[in-house]
Design an enzyme around this catalytic site. Structure first.
Site, PDB file in Angstrom:
ATOM      1  N   PRO A   1      49.315  54.783 -19.207  1.00  0.00           N
ATOM      2  CA  PRO A   1      48.452  53.991 -20.086  1.00  0.00           C
ATOM      3  C   PRO A   1      47.300  53.362 -19.311  1.00  0.00           C
ATOM      4  O   PRO A   1      47.495  52.841 -18.215  1.00  0.00           O
ATOM      5  CB  PRO A   1      49.395  52.896 -20.599  1.00  0.00           C
ATOM      6  CG  PRO A   1      50.405  52.739 -19.501  1.00  0.00           C
ATOM      7  CD  PRO A   1      50.570  54.099 -18.888  1.00  0.00           C
ATOM      8  N   GLY A   2      46.107  53.462 -19.862  1.00  0.00           N
ATOM      9  CA  GLY A   2      44.963  52.774 -19.263  1.00  0.00           C
ATOM     10  C   GLY A   2      44.487  51.710 -20.236  1.00  0.00           C
ATOM     11  O   GLY A   2      44.705  50.511 -20.082  1.00  0.00           O
TER      12      GLY A   2
ATOM     13  N   CYS B   1      15.902  50.869 -24.921  1.00  0.00           N
ATOM     14  CA  CYS B   1      14.806  51.463 -25.670  1.00  0.00           C
ATOM     15  C   CYS B   1      15.266  52.622 -26.521  1.00  0.00           C
ATOM     16  O   CYS B   1      14.765  53.743 -26.361  1.00  0.00           O
ATOM     17  CB  CYS B   1      13.722  51.896 -24.708  1.00  0.00           C
ATOM     18  SG  CYS B   1      13.064  50.477 -23.852  1.00  0.00           S
TER      19      CYS B   1
ATOM     20  N   TYR C   1      37.076  51.216 -20.444  1.00  0.00           N
ATOM     21  CA  TYR C   1      35.977  52.152 -20.611  1.00  0.00           C
ATOM     22  C   TYR C   1      34.656  51.486 -20.986  1.00  0.00           C
ATOM     23  O   TYR C   1      33.817  52.096 -21.640  1.00  0.00           O
ATOM     24  CB  TYR C   1      36.346  53.240 -21.640  1.00  0.00           C
ATOM     25  CG  TYR C   1      37.631  53.956 -21.278  1.00  0.00           C
ATOM     26  CD1 TYR C   1      37.686  54.800 -20.177  1.00  0.00           C
ATOM     27  CD2 TYR C   1      38.803  53.761 -22.011  1.00  0.00           C
ATOM     28  CE1 TYR C   1      38.871  55.434 -19.818  1.00  0.00           C
ATOM     29  CE2 TYR C   1      39.993  54.393 -21.663  1.00  0.00           C
ATOM     30  CZ  TYR C   1      40.015  55.232 -20.561  1.00  0.00           C
ATOM     31  OH  TYR C   1      41.178  55.863 -20.208  1.00  0.00           O
TER      32      TYR C   1
HETATM   33  N1  LLP Z   1      46.050  60.174 -18.226  1.00  0.00           N
HETATM   34  C1  LLP Z   1      45.097  61.120 -18.235  1.00  0.00           C
HETATM   35  C2  LLP Z   1      45.375  62.417 -17.622  1.00  0.00           C
HETATM   36  C3  LLP Z   1      43.868  60.871 -18.841  1.00  0.00           C
HETATM   37  O1  LLP Z   1      42.941  61.808 -18.853  1.00  0.00           O
HETATM   38  C4  LLP Z   1      43.625  59.609 -19.428  1.00  0.00           C
HETATM   39  C5  LLP Z   1      42.355  59.308 -20.054  1.00  0.00           C
HETATM   40  C6  LLP Z   1      44.638  58.636 -19.384  1.00  0.00           C
HETATM   41  C7  LLP Z   1      45.838  58.963 -18.787  1.00  0.00           C
HETATM   42  C8  LLP Z   1      44.470  57.263 -19.946  1.00  0.00           C
HETATM   43  O2  LLP Z   1      44.226  57.263 -21.310  1.00  0.00           O
HETATM   44  P1  LLP Z   1      44.237  55.870 -22.117  1.00  0.00           P
HETATM   45  O3  LLP Z   1      45.658  55.358 -22.114  1.00  0.00           O
HETATM   46  O4  LLP Z   1      43.335  54.934 -21.409  1.00  0.00           O
HETATM   47  O5  LLP Z   1      43.754  56.225 -23.465  1.00  0.00           O
HETATM   48  N2  LLP Z   1      36.183  57.148 -22.304  1.00  0.00           N
HETATM   49  C9  LLP Z   1      37.054  57.343 -23.443  1.00  0.00           C
HETATM   50  C10 LLP Z   1      38.469  57.616 -23.032  1.00  0.00           C
HETATM   51  C11 LLP Z   1      38.581  58.806 -22.109  1.00  0.00           C
HETATM   52  C12 LLP Z   1      39.981  58.956 -21.626  1.00  0.00           C
HETATM   53  C13 LLP Z   1      40.051  59.923 -20.521  1.00  0.00           C
HETATM   54  N3  LLP Z   1      41.363  60.115 -20.046  1.00  0.00           N
HETATM   55  C14 LLP Z   1      36.982  56.100 -24.330  1.00  0.00           C
HETATM   56  O6  LLP Z   1      36.221  55.200 -24.024  1.00  0.00           O
HETATM   57  O7  LLP Z   1      37.641  56.043 -25.378  1.00  0.00           O
END
Ligand code: LLP
Length: 463
Positions: free
Chosen positions: A321-322, A391, A421
């Site tokens: 989880p991120g 802009c 993010y």
């Molecule tokens: N593990 C892998 C292999 C991933 O590619 C990602 C996210 C995560 C874990 C973590 O995912 P999370 O739990 O944070 O959803 N920039 C986009 C999200 C891109 C996610 C990329 N990979 C946004 O702002 O929604």
């Protein structure tokens, strides 16, 4: 997202424009705990505080725009994930959501592991003392330098993403006289219900190796023959900002059935599976995310059941989880610069940041909420669009929201749930100076990522 066109009549304009937004909250001064960090409250004088410090004082000391992260909340969420998954599973925080050395130390202290996806993230993690064996290295096109460094420092695992990479990592490990622990990332063919750009388990995208057509089984076959590799597991990440557990269930089932195939073909039971990250958070009051203990229970049950059916030992599960850890713990504080009512449409509120500190609205049509935080107001709600100072007209921070109609230049507004993010995807567009990240805890605030300066910009310009 369950938003319906606003049914009620307009409050400040004669006609409300068509659009998908919820009715204004009954009390615009209220702060929904779903979207605000744990210690955020409204104080007696009407302004908002975090970690016991008033936002006006924070704006005075650190300037705006700025991200404020509630360290108490971050640690509590990290701990909740750790506790929910227990000793038979590992939680790898996905550093791409937001990474700094302070964050690495918090994670280390709370017993979490770390997922990195670039040399820069790896360097940050190591420089703040994360033990290499608790780091997983990801990416669909890791450079030779990145792989060499990861193997050399002894990362706990490298997640292999292609046939070329299987050979590349094996070769590098062997030339360093090492045997690298690896997982293979597979695409399970699930259509995750999220924005196309952040869905990653359907077949027509760049990540992983497809289970379909026996591709993943072939990747396993090759990895098992290479001396430089110790294949320890299978990895799946189906996408991001997902609320529905069904996709994870299908992914878990398909990954376990690959483990059974591997056992049948090679007589090897791989000891690990990683089900990735992607759990959604509440950006607005309409979102209802699951709690870590519910997710841990659901995933644990599916994997155990499927393994029993396939007569496999249950592998060690990990998750990444991120957003679900850092997302809800921070808000962005802005100062209002101009308020421009467009009769019959909406009011444009310009703040001192924008798409350079939050690209998510422009990139994914993301929804956010916003509140007036330097004071309370009993004025009627007005429909606003919070925009930045860049802009282009797509420079939108909050597309549709309500703020009090007496909003004026100099007021402070805050956008909650910007921990993930936002700073990590911030840019210098228009030579904006990327805002600082300030950690607040128990009445103390400290900068963990400083604000960029014009000298920082000029330092890179060597012309
Ligand atoms: N593990 C892998 C292999 C991933 O590619 C990602 C996210 C995560 C874990 C973590 O995912 P999370 O739990 O944070 O959803 N920039 C986009 C999200 C891109 C996610 C990329 N990979 C946004 O702002 O929604």
């Amino acid at each position: 997202m369950s938003r319906s066109a606003h049914p009620a009549g307009p409050r400040h304009a004669d006609v409300l424009p068509e659009g998908h937004y919820s009715a204004p909250a009954a009390d615009l001064n209220a702060l929904d705990p779903k979207v605000w960090a744990q210690t955020v409250t409204r104080t007696e004088n009407g302004s908002v505080s975090v970690g016991g410090i008033d936002v006006s004082a924070l704006a005075e000391e650190f300037g705006t725009p700025a991200y404020f992260v509630d360290e108490t909340d971050f640690r509590a969420r990290a701990r909740a994930w750790r506790t929910a998954f227990g000793h038979d599973a590992d939680v790898f925080y996905a550093g791409k959501a937001f990474l700094s050395r302070a964050v690495v130390r918090w994670l280390n202290e709370e017993g979490l592991n770390l997922d990195v996806c670039s040399g820069g993230e790896l360097t940050t993690a190591l420089s703040a003392g994360m033990p290499a064996d608790r780091i997983a290295f990801h990416g669909n096109n890791k450079s030779v330098e990145e792989i060499t460094k990861a193997v050399d420092v002894g990362v706990g695992r490298i997640v292999l993403d292609s046939f070329q990479e299987i050979v590349r990592v094996a070769h590098i490990a062997q030339s360093l006289g090492k045997r690298q622990r690896v997982q293979i990332r597979v695409t399970v063919g699930v259509e995750a219900h999220t924005h196309e750009f952040i869905a990653t388990a359907h077949e027509d995208q760049k990540f992983g190796i497809a289970l379909a057509d026996g591709q993943a089984a072939e990747a396993v076959r090759r990895a098992l023959t290479l001396d430089g590799l110790e294949l320890v597991g299978i990895h799946s990440h189906i996408g991001s900002q997902i609320f529905d557990m069904a996709g994870f269930e299908v992914a878990a089932r398909r990954v376990v059935s690959l483990l059974a195939e591997i056992r049948d073909e090679h007589g090897v039971e791989l000891p690990e599976i990683d089900l990735g990250g992607g759990l959604g958070i509440a950006y607005t009051s309409d979102d209802d995310p699951s709690e870590p203990h519910e997710i841990a229970k659901a995933l644990g049950e599916i994997v155990t059941r499927e393994c029993e059916a396939a007569k496999l030992r249950t592998p060690r599960i990990s998750v990444e989880p991120g957003r679900a850890i850092v997302g809800p713990t921070a808000f962005t504080l802005y100062e209002v610069g101009t308020v421009k009512p467009l009769e019959g449409l909406r009011t444009y509120v310009s703040v001192d940041g924008g798409m350079s500190d939050n690209i998510r609205t422009a990139l994914y049509d993301a929804e956010y909420s916003v509140a007036l935080v330097s004071r309370t107001s009993d004025a009627e709600p007005m429909l606003v669009r919070v925009v930045g100072k860049h802009c282009e007209s797509g420079d939108i921070v909050v597309k549709d929201a309500f703020l009090p109609s007496d909003l004026a230049p100099g007021d402070l507004v805050a956008v909650p749930a910007t921990g993930a993010y936002c700073r990590s995807m911030a840019s210098n567009y228009n030579h904006a100076l990327r805002p600082p990240v300030v950690a607040v805890r128990d009445g103390e605030a400290r900068v963990i990522v400083r604000r960029e300066t014009e000298e920082d910009l000029l330092r890179l310009d060597v012309g």
